[in-house]
Design a protein around this motif. Structure first.
Motif, PDB file in Angstrom:
ATOM      1  N   SER A  86       0.923  -1.267   0.071  1.00 29.32           N
ATOM      2  CA  SER A  86      -0.260  -0.672   0.354  1.00 29.32           C
ATOM      3  C   SER A  86       1.347   1.243   0.459  1.00 29.32           C
ATOM      4  O   SER A  86       0.649   2.753  -0.042  1.00 29.32           O
ATOM      5  CB  SER A  86      -0.905   0.004   1.148  1.00 29.32           C
TER       6      SER A  86
ATOM      7  N   VAL B 154      -4.646  -5.405   1.009  1.00 25.86           N
ATOM      8  CA  VAL B 154      -5.804  -4.522   1.965  1.00 25.86           C
ATOM      9  C   VAL B 154      -6.931  -4.035   1.553  1.00 25.86           C
ATOM     10  O   VAL B 154      -7.583  -5.125   1.067  1.00 25.86           O
ATOM     11  CB  VAL B 154      -4.963  -3.742   0.000  1.00 25.86           C
TER      12      VAL B 154
ATOM     13  N   GLU C  58      -7.823   0.926  -0.033  1.00 30.17           N
ATOM     14  CA  GLU C  58      -6.470   0.546  -0.424  1.00 30.17           C
ATOM     15  C   GLU C  58      -6.575   0.289  -1.970  1.00 30.17           C
ATOM     16  O   GLU C  58      -5.644   0.762  -2.379  1.00 30.17           O
ATOM     17  CB  GLU C  58      -5.766  -0.188   0.472  1.00 30.17           C
TER      18      GLU C  58
END
Length: 75
Positions: A34, A56, A60
């Motif tokens: 990320s 994620v 994200e």
């Protein structure tokens, strides 16, 4: 290029005897997927994120996915 959020994973890759012949061709980054600095990465033929994307959050993912698409060579 390879990245992992875990320092142990990067150390494991560096220590593998079968990688030593190619280690000068590999760029390893200790970074969370990320938080990659996508703008400094080259373009790739393939981006494999099978061990990153499942971790994620949906928000994200919406930020990361355009970067993944942009990182893939178009021709």
């Amino acid at each position: 290029w390879a990245n992992d959020a875990e320092a142990e994973a990067i150390a494991l890759i560096k220590s593998r005897s079968d990688i030593q012949t190619y280690i000068h061709n590999i760029t390893l980054m200790h970074k969370n997927f990320s938080n990659l600095h996508w703008g400094i990465l080259p373009q790739f033929d393939l981006v494999y994120a099978g061990y990153s994307l499942p971790f994620v959050t949906p928000s994200e993912f919406m930020l990361i996915w355009p970067n993944v698409v942009q990182a893939i060579k178009s021709d």
